[in-house]
Design a protein around this motif. Structure first.
Motif, mmCIF file in Angstrom:
data_model
loop_
_atom_site.group_PDB
_atom_site.id
_atom_site.type_symbol
_atom_site.label_atom_id
_atom_site.label_comp_id
_atom_site.label_asym_id
_atom_site.label_seq_id
_atom_site.Cartn_x
_atom_site.Cartn_y
_atom_site.Cartn_z
ATOM 1 N N ILE A 3 40.746 29.473 32.995
ATOM 2 C CA ILE A 3 40.503 30.069 34.308
ATOM 3 C C ILE A 3 40.767 31.559 34.200
ATOM 4 C CG2 ILE A 3 41.228 30.142 36.704
ATOM 5 C CD1 ILE A 3 42.003 27.195 36.417
ATOM 6 N N VAL A 4 39.781 32.351 34.603
ATOM 7 C CA VAL A 4 39.886 33.804 34.513
ATOM 8 C C VAL A 4 40.094 34.361 35.915
ATOM 9 C CG1 VAL A 4 38.665 35.906 33.884
ATOM 10 C CG2 VAL A 4 38.384 33.861 32.502
ATOM 11 N N ASP A 5 41.024 35.255 36.045
ATOM 12 C CA ASP A 5 41.282 35.912 37.317
ATOM 13 C C ASP A 5 40.324 37.096 37.435
ATOM 14 O OD1 ASP A 5 42.512 36.294 39.734
ATOM 15 O OD2 ASP A 5 44.176 37.449 38.901
ATOM 16 N N LEU A 6 39.371 37.001 38.361
ATOM 17 C CA LEU A 6 38.375 38.050 38.535
ATOM 18 C C LEU A 6 38.948 39.252 39.264
ATOM 19 C CD1 LEU A 6 35.314 35.907 39.637
ATOM 20 C CD2 LEU A 6 35.749 36.885 37.392
ATOM 21 N N ASP A 8 38.443 41.393 42.039
ATOM 22 C CA ASP A 8 37.664 41.373 43.270
ATOM 23 C C ASP A 8 38.017 42.574 44.141
ATOM 24 O OD1 ASP A 8 40.130 40.766 44.418
ATOM 25 O OD2 ASP A 8 39.598 38.704 44.912
ATOM 26 N N ASP A 11 41.799 43.133 44.659
ATOM 27 C CA ASP A 11 42.455 43.708 43.475
ATOM 28 C C ASP A 11 42.158 45.206 43.372
ATOM 29 O OD1 ASP A 11 43.483 41.234 42.539
ATOM 30 O OD2 ASP A 11 41.540 40.771 41.654
#
Length: 79
Positions: A3-6, A8, A11
């Motif tokens: 799972i990659v934290d985008l 956005d 952020d």
């Protein structure tokens, strides 16, 4: 499964706020970039160029709206 934290809009806004730029909650990436550009033009923002470079190095996990805002409003300002 990885799972990659985008990166956005939230952020992006958080990074700009950490640099001392006042941006309203819920602002879209375009508004964030425009406000950062305005602050840069008015008084300068230490570490803005470095932060933009760091973000642009991660376009593989960046939402297109954030990348577009940076490319349209901040990259030309920082060149």
């Amino acid at each position: 499964m990885m799972i990659v934290d985008l990166i956005d809009g939230d952020d992006f806004r958080d990074r700009l706020v950490a640099l001392g730029i006042r941006i309203p909650e819920g602002a879209c990436p375009e508004t964030c970039a425009r406000m950062a550009r305005c602050k840069q033009r008015e008084v300068g923002v230490p570490r803005l160029a470095e932060t933009v470079r760091e973000l642009m190095a991660r376009t593989d996990i960046m939402l297109p709206s954030v990348r577009d805002a940076i490319e349209r409003f901040l990259l030309p300002e920082l060149r």
